[in-house]
Scaffold this active site. Structure first.
Site, PDB file in Angstrom:
ATOM      1  N   GLY A 189       0.812  -1.207   0.000  1.00 52.54           N
ATOM      2  CA  GLY A 189       0.000   0.000   0.000  1.00 52.54           C
ATOM      3  C   GLY A 189       0.843   1.253   0.000  1.00 52.54           C
ATOM      4  O   GLY A 189       1.932   1.313  -0.580  1.00 52.54           O
ATOM      5  N   GLY A 190       0.338   2.283   0.687  1.00 52.93           N
ATOM      6  CA  GLY A 190       1.035   3.559   0.734  1.00 52.93           C
ATOM      7  C   GLY A 190       2.420   3.470   1.326  1.00 52.93           C
ATOM      8  O   GLY A 190       3.296   4.303   1.012  1.00 52.93           O
ATOM      9  N   GLY A 424      22.672  10.871 -31.723  1.00 53.93           N
ATOM     10  CA  GLY A 424      22.268  11.561 -30.508  1.00 53.93           C
ATOM     11  C   GLY A 424      22.750  10.872 -29.248  1.00 53.93           C
ATOM     12  O   GLY A 424      22.972  11.519 -28.224  1.00 53.93           O
ATOM     13  N   ALA A 425      22.946   9.547 -29.317  1.00 55.20           N
ATOM     14  CA  ALA A 425      23.418   8.822 -28.137  1.00 55.20           C
ATOM     15  C   ALA A 425      24.833   9.258 -27.759  1.00 55.20           C
ATOM     16  O   ALA A 425      25.187   9.284 -26.576  1.00 55.20           O
ATOM     17  CB  ALA A 425      23.381   7.319 -28.393  1.00 55.20           C
TER      18      ALA A 425
END
Length: 534
Positions: A189-190, A424-425
């Site tokens: 859960g939280g 771009g890498a």
């Protein structure tokens, strides 16, 4: 004296006519502390039967012997009804305080599953808040040993508010002090969001699980059947989700590795990582590197061997080893000082950057920058991974995270291009154009927009098509393109790399560069904070 029960001691202290000497009261107090520390024997036996240590046994393994200073040991929850009014154990299910790891102060809190299943209530949360506040005030690392059943249902919204206070403190401490979460049992859960906000998450196979909704709820809502380990076990989060950075087979090994990690980190963002004496010469030649990396850019090799060769004694602590394996992120030392290494891994997907690799490397770069850890980037990258799923999954957005992290980093940064660096890498892997301090290349490097084959097909498309022998013409033009634009010294001639170096000197060059950059300072424009890609 004979140990009394907690109820007997409380009645004795509360008696109006009790006039006891300080010595007697001190003896009773020591007995009370001993009783609280020992806990319920049957509950301890149940914990051990699950293959799990108790909270105090874990703290003892984490910290240097005899250094733990506990806070609020005698705290108890307020009687709230719903079956809790007659169950008010001291500590309220969490043990917290501080001690040392290799002589350096470290704060810790540990859920005690023997008490209310380690569930968090108002008093429990207040103790954690206390430890977190002390850690931030003292500027020292914080370690949480998680083994709890979530919010204490009987205390309602006050338990939920307790989690909110933890999350707020996690966020305030982010980038200020190292925060390490160790999962040693359930975390559902939280409660799972606190580890997700910290710098590192450790898990133990078979005994630790993390998930927002458990198997029963998932089956009820979606019809899917899954075990707790299949849903949120250590291997799932270490290899599939990327939530866990490390996974180990047992608690003892896990906590020993937590200690090792702490020795690599500074106490806080205003300090440097601790330097250690090193018997491995900084200028040690690495002749084996000449045989580790194949000249053929299409042949794979294990980049870990290269990383080990340049680090002190070949010792590295790899972060997220089992997730996004096409990039390596590791902590180690060069000349006795901590460095962070980011390296493409040709053994996995040829070392391309994809969504997960970009996210993994970006967060690691940010971590190193936050804690004054210099960055060494070893480049052998053919580009970003092409594909519809990558584009639809947001490779542009996720790739920009790595670009942002490097551009934002102010720590010393050194790039070494081992073999290929395309498109771009190449830019994203801490190139000169985005601010690396020093860039070096090995003599077989290829830095280009793309590989020669692809480039020739684009640039000379018409010439190849018009040729009487298209294939022979294409091969000839590929050679010419390589000779003109992809030879090892092209980038050096244009100042995009500082030098082309003998691979055997890589460690020595890195050590010298890092030593020079130790006093690096950067003036940044004033801003509240940046807005990095989501």
């Amino acid at each position: 004296m004979e140990t009394q029960t907690l109820e007997e001691l409380e009645e004795e202290f509360a008696a109006p006519d009790a006039v006891l000497s300080l010595r007697t009261r001190t003896a009773e107090l020591n007995g009370l502390h001993a009783t609280v520390a020992a806990g319920d024997a049957a509950a301890t036996e149940r914990q051990h039967a699950k293959g799990k240590l108790t909270a105090r046994e874990r703290v003892d393994l984490l910290l240097d012997p005899g250094t733990f200073q506990e806070v609020e040991q005698l705290r108890r929850h307020r009687a709230t009804g719903f079956g809790l009014e007659d169950r008010r154990p001291h500590t309220d299910g969490v043990v917290g305080g501080w001690g040392t790891v290799e002589g350096r102060t470290v704060f810790v809190y540990a859920h005690d599953f023997r008490i209310f299943g380690g569930a968090l209530g108002e008093a429990h949360a207040a103790k954690i808040h206390k430890v977190m506040d002390l850690a931030l005030a003292a500027g020292a690392p914080l370690v949480s040993l998680n083994d709890g059943a979530g919010a204490r249902i009987q205390e309602g919204v006050t338990a939920l508010a307790g989690y909110g206070g933890i999350f707020q403190r996690n966020t305030r401490a982010s980038g200020v002090i190292p925060q390490i979460s160790v999962m040693l049992g359930p975390c559902a859960g939280g409660a799972a969001y606190s580890p997700a906000l910290t710098d590192f998450v450790f898990m133990v196979r078979e005994t630790s699980q993390m998930f927002i909704t458990g198997p029963d709820v998932i089956q009820a809502v979606t019809g899917e059947q899954v075990t707790q380990n299949g849903l949120g076990g250590a291997d799932v989060h270490a290899g599939t989700s990327g939530v866990a950075h490390f996974a180990y087979d047992d608690e003892e090994t896990c906590l020993e590795e937590v200690r090792h990690l702490i020795t690599l980190l500074p106490a806080n963002s205003t300090e440097e990582p601790p330097a250690v004496a090193c018997d491995d010469p900084a200028d040690r030649p690495g002749d084996t590197l000449l045989d580790l990396v194949p000249a053929d850019p299409q042949r794979p090799y294990d980049m870990r061997h290269v990383v080990r060769e340049v680090l002190d004694d070949g010792d590295l602590m790899e972060v997220h080893e089992h997730w996004a394996g096409n990039v390596i992120c590791a902590l180690g030392r060069i000349d006795g000082r901590t460095v962070g290494v980011v390296a493409n891994q040709p053994m996995v997907l040829a070392g391309v950057l994809d969504i997960h690799a970009s996210e993994k490397a970006a967060r690691f770069v940010q971590l190193c920058d936050a804690f004054n850890i210099p960055l060494v980037t070893l480049v052998d990258v053919p580009g970003f991974l092409p594909g519809v799923d990558q584009e639809h999954g947001g490779i542009i957005r996720h790739g920009a995270k790595l670009l942002y992290a490097y551009c934002n980093a102010t720590v010393p940064r050194i790039q070494v291009i081992l073999r290929k660096a395309y498109g771009g890498a190449y830019i994203v892997m801490d190139s000169r154009s985005i601010g690396t301090d020093l860039s070096y290349a090995w003599p077989a490097n290829e830095i280009a927009v793309m590989g020669a084959e692809g480039a020739a097909n684009v640039v000379f498309r018409r010439q190849i098509a018009a040729s009487d022998d298209p294939e022979a013409t294409r091969q000839q033009l590929v050679k010419e393109y390589k000779a003109e634009l992809m030879h090892p010294y092209y980038a050096a001639e244009r100042g995009l790399v500082d030098d082309v170096i003998d691979p055997a000197r890589t460690r020595a060059v890195l050590a010298a560069g890092l030593a020079m950059l130790r006093t690096k300072t950067v003036a940044l424009p004033h801003r509240k904070h940046g807005n990095q890609p989501a």
